[in-house]
Design an enzyme around this catalytic site. Structure first.
Site, PDB file in Angstrom:
ATOM      1  N   LYS B  47     -29.371 -37.853 -23.607  1.00  0.00           N
ATOM      2  CA  LYS B  47     -28.608 -39.030 -23.198  1.00  0.00           C
ATOM      3  C   LYS B  47     -27.439 -39.291 -24.151  1.00  0.00           C
ATOM      4  O   LYS B  47     -27.541 -39.055 -25.347  1.00  0.00           O
ATOM      5  CB  LYS B  47     -29.550 -40.235 -23.208  1.00  0.00           C
ATOM      6  CG  LYS B  47     -28.897 -41.597 -22.939  1.00  0.00           C
ATOM      7  CD  LYS B  47     -28.449 -41.759 -21.502  1.00  0.00           C
ATOM      8  CE  LYS B  47     -27.588 -43.008 -21.294  1.00  0.00           C
ATOM      9  NZ  LYS B  47     -26.834 -42.958 -20.033  1.00  0.00           N
ATOM     10  N   SER B  72     -24.748 -47.289 -13.158  1.00  0.00           N
ATOM     11  CA  SER B  72     -23.904 -47.962 -14.147  1.00  0.00           C
ATOM     12  C   SER B  72     -24.775 -48.329 -15.343  1.00  0.00           C
ATOM     13  O   SER B  72     -24.917 -49.484 -15.692  1.00  0.00           O
ATOM     14  CB  SER B  72     -23.267 -49.220 -13.557  1.00  0.00           C
ATOM     15  OG  SER B  72     -24.266 -50.162 -13.242  1.00  0.00           O
ATOM     16  N   ASN B 101     -25.076 -35.346 -26.518  1.00  0.00           N
ATOM     17  CA  ASN B 101     -23.909 -35.885 -25.828  1.00  0.00           C
ATOM     18  C   ASN B 101     -23.449 -37.115 -26.610  1.00  0.00           C
ATOM     19  O   ASN B 101     -24.239 -38.032 -26.859  1.00  0.00           O
ATOM     20  CB  ASN B 101     -24.336 -36.253 -24.397  1.00  0.00           C
ATOM     21  CG  ASN B 101     -23.222 -36.845 -23.560  1.00  0.00           C
ATOM     22  OD1 ASN B 101     -22.906 -38.019 -23.701  1.00  0.00           O
ATOM     23  ND2 ASN B 101     -22.641 -36.053 -22.685  1.00  0.00           N
ATOM     24  N   CYS B 132     -17.069 -41.021 -19.407  1.00  0.00           N
ATOM     25  CA  CYS B 132     -18.032 -41.974 -18.869  1.00  0.00           C
ATOM     26  C   CYS B 132     -17.316 -43.091 -18.121  1.00  0.00           C
ATOM     27  O   CYS B 132     -16.486 -43.791 -18.685  1.00  0.00           O
ATOM     28  CB  CYS B 132     -18.896 -42.585 -19.966  1.00  0.00           C
ATOM     29  SG  CYS B 132     -20.158 -43.684 -19.271  1.00  0.00           S
TER      30      CYS B 132
HETATM   31  C1  LIG Z   1     -28.341 -42.169 -14.571  1.00  0.00           C
HETATM   32  C2  LIG Z   1     -27.278 -41.301 -15.144  1.00  0.00           C
HETATM   33  C3  LIG Z   1     -26.905 -41.410 -16.469  1.00  0.00           C
HETATM   34  C4  LIG Z   1     -25.902 -40.614 -17.013  1.00  0.00           C
HETATM   35  N1  LIG Z   1     -25.578 -40.724 -18.321  1.00  0.00           N
HETATM   36  C5  LIG Z   1     -24.639 -39.899 -18.854  1.00  0.00           C
HETATM   37  C6  LIG Z   1     -24.335 -39.940 -20.247  1.00  0.00           C
HETATM   38  O1  LIG Z   1     -24.924 -40.703 -21.005  1.00  0.00           O
HETATM   39  N2  LIG Z   1     -23.380 -39.105 -20.715  1.00  0.00           N
HETATM   40  C7  LIG Z   1     -22.715 -38.221 -19.900  1.00  0.00           C
HETATM   41  O2  LIG Z   1     -21.864 -37.469 -20.369  1.00  0.00           O
HETATM   42  N3  LIG Z   1     -23.003 -38.137 -18.584  1.00  0.00           N
HETATM   43  C8  LIG Z   1     -23.947 -38.958 -18.047  1.00  0.00           C
HETATM   44  N4  LIG Z   1     -24.253 -38.858 -16.705  1.00  0.00           N
HETATM   45  C9  LIG Z   1     -23.561 -37.855 -15.882  1.00  0.00           C
HETATM   46  C10 LIG Z   1     -24.410 -36.597 -15.722  1.00  0.00           C
HETATM   47  O3  LIG Z   1     -24.652 -35.985 -16.955  1.00  0.00           O
HETATM   48  C11 LIG Z   1     -23.745 -35.603 -14.783  1.00  0.00           C
HETATM   49  O4  LIG Z   1     -22.491 -35.230 -15.312  1.00  0.00           O
HETATM   50  C12 LIG Z   1     -23.526 -36.152 -13.395  1.00  0.00           C
HETATM   51  O5  LIG Z   1     -24.603 -36.979 -13.023  1.00  0.00           O
HETATM   52  C13 LIG Z   1     -23.350 -35.067 -12.333  1.00  0.00           C
HETATM   53  O6  LIG Z   1     -24.485 -34.252 -12.241  1.00  0.00           O
HETATM   54  P1  LIG Z   1     -25.672 -34.490 -11.174  1.00  0.00           P
HETATM   55  O7  LIG Z   1     -25.017 -34.689  -9.844  1.00  0.00           O
HETATM   56  O8  LIG Z   1     -26.524 -33.274 -11.250  1.00  0.00           O
HETATM   57  O9  LIG Z   1     -26.394 -35.721 -11.605  1.00  0.00           O
HETATM   58  C14 LIG Z   1     -25.254 -39.675 -16.177  1.00  0.00           C
HETATM   59  C15 LIG Z   1     -25.627 -39.546 -14.836  1.00  0.00           C
HETATM   60  C16 LIG Z   1     -26.619 -40.344 -14.309  1.00  0.00           C
HETATM   61  C17 LIG Z   1     -26.995 -40.179 -12.869  1.00  0.00           C
END
Ligand SMILES: Cc1cc2nc3c(=O)[nH]c(=O)nc-3n(C[C@H](O)[C@H](O)[C@H](O)COP(=O)(O)O)c2cc1C
Ligand SMILES: Cc1cc2nc3c(=O)[nH]c(=O)nc-3n(C[C@H](O)[C@H](O)[C@H](O)COP(=O)(O)OP(=O)(O)OC[C@H]3O[C@@H](n4cnc5c(N)ncnc54)[C@H](O)[C@@H]3O)c2cc1C
Ligand SMILES: Cc1cc2nc3c(=O)[nH]c(=O)nc-3n(C[C@H](O)[C@H](O)[C@H](O)COP(=O)(O)OP(=O)(O)OC[C@H]3O[C@@H](n4cnc5c(N)ncnc54)[C@H](O)[C@@H]3O)c2cc1C
Ligand SMILES: Cc1cc2nc3c(=O)[nH]c(=O)nc-3n(C[C@H](O)[C@H](O)[C@H](O)COP(=O)(O)O)c2cc1C
Ligand code: FES
Ligand code: FES
Lengths: 281, 305, 305, 281
Positions: B47, B72, B101, B132
């Site tokens: 995270k 969010s 990250n 983000c």
């Molecule tokens: C609940 C949630 C929390 C996320 N938190 C972060 C984060 O802390 N840092 C980050 O770089 N990306 C964060 N992301 C983005 C994911 O790492 C990823 O780039 C994005 O969800 C696309 O991939 P996916 O469709 O497989 O989820 C988050 C995504 C979700 C759904």
């Protein structure tokens, strides 16, 4: 430890219009299940709907390895769930969440439920009964059509009072009326509550006035159900000092300046000590 | 038959296979330990971590959308020091490299994060979140400005010896330009894509559903956008790519690899299927077996090479 | 009870209700006449029209994605003269205003299109497509550059007396800026959003699925992005908005209207449900009845007003 | 005029592994249906999968208002279709496309099918039979496991020859071998062909060599199925002069510089005059 299990649907039928009882043959999840925990269910097989749906354990039959769920159809996820037929396989994760715990010292428990929020209370009541605690059960519903989850309670002869908004069953008015009365009559020294947030809040307020400790079971929109996405937060009082360890499933946030934390309903809860939760108005 | 090679090198990060977790979708690891063997992951990306603890955003933080979710969260995390003292020791028990990250409000934040995590024992690489959408300061603002994006990466590189993966925002007119900027600033790899900026309105309350109004769209819904971005960037920029955005299966992962990703991250899929990372890994293996692919690296960018 | 008011004014285009069709998703109208009464539409927006006939793109032109589709039609159309002589007479039979979506390679193209369509009897408004991702020249290139976008609109305005709706590309860093640009250039309304740029790769052939490699992502998958864009632009720019992007139901349409759309267009949904426009219209009516809304205009932007 | 109809699934069962026969009670669609047309089917109810799936009419029972479909499971859309149970409602649009037409002057028709491409040929064969035309039917399949759609043909005693790649049924080799032979033996003066594109192309080439006119039924990835999205194109020879009118459902593209048009498989087709289509190599 929670598991993912392909459970067999033993039965899935309406107990009254819109309300369903589902029995699942899920030996692995059942084995470790406790009152107040929930399962996270994949209701379809395609990418829409995408997320699982959390549903509490309404009955836990350890001998047979059977879980029961009591649920109401509110949107398309629960509608899809209601259309699943006996014999089908259902992808569930569980048991999730912490579940209810027995009070340290108390002997007289008030169990308060509202609407479908009565579902997780049934196994709790059984647990309290087995622990030999006195209890009084107070359930509130909108009207007669919304009264659910009382059959077993009545069968077992556990002391139950019902309130409905329109008086079509039991007391006419809110369950909080019954709670007020019970505080004087029954003199509980502990309580449990689950239901709509506004009801929980009112009950917590009444009990706080009366200086009685207890537990609340909360709901929140969930992603993962396992503490990984941090979506399902509720406001809790800031814990001083110690942090939950990472291996406990999550880290709480300390060291920041606000006087509250965001705790996770899926793993820190869904059951919280009533004093822990901060209800925004 | 000899086993096919699954090992990849993501800009200096050695991975035994190309499957890792998307930041924010896998907690700090232990959350999914009941469901999968964390040792089998190519890497674990944790995270988003900030210098100070963060509470994250108030109110509803997740809403389901067609084949996707909006979140969010707002970078709720216990802060880097807590991460190092509490989470890292747990993760070090596994035979899997840990990628942290990082997100900051200022260049100084990024510098300090890089320093502390490099000094800590057990971090294998840094993924720099300049994308983000859920925080007011920093975050996506860095990621949508080419100059600022490069500045952040340059700063991080100055304060670490670890491989630096720049995680970019898809919410831009020209992602290739930004990718080139961070490449010149010294990034060792790119992570593509972060979430798309989206929102949902509750028609009954007539208010935004999310406490923070807007959120990040992830999940299968965005996969075509992710594949397109990786396809474009891979051909224009000579850096290995960590691909993500809606990967649910091994076949999806292969699509990303063919588009040009060296490794893939599984995010939202974990919420749907707690074994998603393993299903993706096994699906990749099956594909390689079916087509007699001896080395996964042969497939990287094969759709255009 | 008096019937609630559904009529809206989209920058001079009078519509009896806020439901229209998204360009390219409803042919020239007759295709859906067996399924719905075209008289009941607030307006009909027809397929993108160019000065000369266009063949469109070769190869596979559509691919299904999670809750969406990618298309790379490439503006196949018989040219503006043929439209005026053959399609327009048919459409004029209906009691529904006709909006022509126009696309050009050059500013001169746009000027000429505006001239001919204004001279033709029976066109109610022009929707200027500066956002098509599926053509090499013009199209999105205009739409992602603030200056060029404004130039196109200025040119069209100079050659028409009809209301001009500027259709913008979502594939930009800052859509508000572009919306402001076209507003200053004289646009009477905005159409948001065109498709997101995406692609899909066939993992068996290891080639892009679409003949044109990249395509435009539409359908419910993109709805959260559309809602967010409309929410942002509606608050920043004082022009009525024609909202679109994944609208499948009346409830979806209400979400767009609450975000700030004055009217909505139904695109991909027609392919799924040939009565989609009518279902959307009836769903809007039901919502208004349920909440006692007397005038649809009260709901426009109600989520932030 | 095509309609959208909520058809009742009368039956839906495998005729052999992977191949299904579905009967639909769809009086409105059936009423106007012609051989060679298709229905566009919504296989699920959620947003994934999103698009309809085109399936040809395998049998048209005008009296009973029943349509039959013969289909093979190739992906998740057809898999979902195969899981629909008798009694369920199915959302279909149809009849779509132009369908086969009778030859102007010919008397001896060769009907060539490959794989699941034999499905739309059954009603054609019936039509030719009723029109009193001589016909010879040549079907090609991968192997015995892939042989489908021949029961009715055999029942009616229509002249059928089969080729399989592995010789497990009928001639060992391609159906084009049978076509070559039939050109000399049967001396057809017209033909119809449906099947995999490469097979169609080879048959068209052979017939062109022999100077025999005919019709081909094509497939393309579809969006709308009604001529609105322009997704389902195939290359056709440029029509000189006249254009189809807009009320015919679509406009063809003339006046451009290329020497071909993109025609729509869903409305200009799926059946085209063999001479119209341009096959890219
Ligand atoms: C609940 C949630 C929390 C996320 N938190 C972060 C984060 O802390 N840092 C980050 O770089 N990306 C964060 N992301 C983005 C994911 O790492 C990823 O780039 C994005 O969800 C696309 O991939 P996916 O469709 O497989 O989820 C988050 C995504 C979700 C759904
Ligand atoms: C720990 C826990 C236990 C629960 N136990 C029960 C139970 O025993 N019986 C029962 O009937 N219901 C229970 N619920 C509520 C149940 O999860 C929701 O009613 C259900 O998710 C709604 O899904 P839907 O698709 O039908 O509704 P939709 O409104 O279409 O759902 C859309 C999204 O919102 C989420 N959502 C909607 N309502 C709620 C809610 N009240 N709480 C959390 N998320 C919600 C859904 O999960 C989904 O992601 C419980 C919720 C939680 C958090
Ligand atoms: C006019 C017409 C008539 C047809 N008649 C029959 C029939 O009678 N029996 C039968 O078994 N099949 C028939 N097909 C093919 C059938 O439509 C596809 O096999 C089916 O759409 C595949 O869907 P899927 O989800 O299982 O496969 P997937 O591969 O998962 O489908 C993904 C997407 O590709 C499209 N697609 C995949 N294969 C084809 C194909 N061959 N042609 C067109 N689109 C395709 C799908 O519609 C969908 O949009 C016909 C196709 C057309 C165009
Ligand atoms: C097959 C197809 C063709 C389209 N053609 C055009 C076009 O010619 N001109 C245009 O401005 N937009 C075109 N669009 C974009 C749509 O008008 C609309 O902006 C987009 O699809 C989002 O809406 P939806 O999700 O409801 O489809 C097309 C979209 C599709 C799916
Ligand atoms: S639902 Fe993911 S942390 Fe609780
Ligand atoms: S499928 Fe839309 S035009 Fe043929």
């Amino acid at each position: 430890m929670p598991v993912r299990e392909m459970a067999k649907v033993v039965s899935n039928s309406p107990v009254k219009p819109g309300y369903y009882l589902m029995e699942l043959d899920a030996p692995k999840v059942t084995e470790e299940a406790k009152p107040g925990q929930f399962v996270h269910i994949r209701v379809g097989r395609t990418m829409d709907p995408l997320l699982r749906r959390p549903i509490s354990l309404y009955d836990i039959d350890k001998e047979k390895g059977i879980l029961s769920l009591l649920y109401v159809v509110v949107g398309r996820g629960t509608r899809m769930l209601s259309e699943i037929e006996a014999g089908a396989e259902l992808d569930i994760m569980g048991p999730l969440g912490n579940g209810f715990w027995l009070p340290d010292r108390a002997t007289r428990c008030l169990v308060v439920g509202g609407g479908i929020g009565v579902a997780p209370l049934l196994p709790l009541i059984g647990m309290l009964d087995q622990a030999g605690l006195e209890q009084k059960i107070l359930y509130g519903f909108r009207n007669a059509d919304a009264v659910v989850g009382i059959d077993v309670v009545q069968e077992k002869g556990w002391p139950l009072a019902i309130a409905t908004d329109d008086g079509s069953v039991g007391h006419r008015g809110f369950v909080t009326d019954l709670v007020k009365q019970a505080i004087t009559d029954f003199k509980p020294d502990y309580y449990y509550v689950c239901g709509p947030e506004v009801m929980i809040r009112n009950v917590v307020w009444l009990m706080k006035e009366a200086n009685i400790p207890g537990q609340v079971s909360l709901e929140a929109r969930m992603g993962c159900g396992v503490g990984a996405c941090l979506a399902c937060t509720c406001k809790t009082r800031k814990r001083t000092g110690g942090q939950q360890s990472v291996t406990g499933g999550q880290l709480s946030v300390a060291g920041h300046e606000q006087n509250f934390d965001y705790s996770l309903v899926c793993t820190h809860g869904p059951v919280f000590g009533a004093g822990e939760v901060i209800f925004d108005d | 038959m000899t086993r096919p090679n699954l090992a990849v090198n993501l800009g200096g990060l050695q991975m035994k296979n190309p499957v890792t977790t998307a930041s924010g979708c896998f907690g700090f690891g232990p959350e999914y330990a009941p469901y999968i063997d964390l040792n089998r992951l190519g890497a674990i990306v944790v995270k988003g971590t900030t210098l100070e603890p963060r509470l994250g955003n108030p109110g509803v933080r997740i809403v389901e959308t067609p084949a996707g979710i909006l979140n969010s969260i707002g970078l709720q995390n216990p802060g880097v020091d807590h991460f190092i003292s509490k989470a890292l020791p747990y993760l070090k028990e596994y035979d899997t490299p840990v990628v942290v990250n990082i997100a900051g409000n200022t260049l100084e934040d990024y510098a300090e994060l890089a320093k502390r995590l490099t000094a800590a024992n057990g971090v294998a690489a840094l993924e720099v979140n300049i994308s983000c959408p859920n925080v007011k300061k920093g975050g996506m603002v860095f990621g949508t400005d080419c100059f600022m994006a490069a500045e952040v990466i340059r700063t991080v590189k100055q304060h670490t010896t670890l491989p630096v993966i720049a995680k970019l925002s898809p919410n831009v007119t020209n992602i290739v330009e930004i990718a080139q900027g961070v490449a010149e600033a010294g990034a060792d790899a790119l992570a593509l894509i972060n979430t798309l900026l989206g929102m949902a309105i509750d028609i009954h309350t007539r208010k935004p559903v999310l406490g923070n109004t807007v959120g990040g769209l992830s999940g299968p819904a965005i996969r075509p956008v992710a594949v397109r971005i990786i396809w474009q960037v891979a051909q224009a920029v000579n850096l290995p790519i960590l691909g993500m955005g809606g990967i649910m299966s091994g076949e999806d992962a292969i699509e990303f690899i063919l588009a040009g990703a060296t490794a893939v991250a599984v995010g939202t899929a974990n919420f749907v299927n707690p074994r998603a990372t393993m299903d993706v890994l096994e699906g990749i293996e099956q594909y390689m077996e079916k087509y007699g692919v001896k080395d996964i690296n042969e497939l990287v960018g094969a759709a255009w090479k």
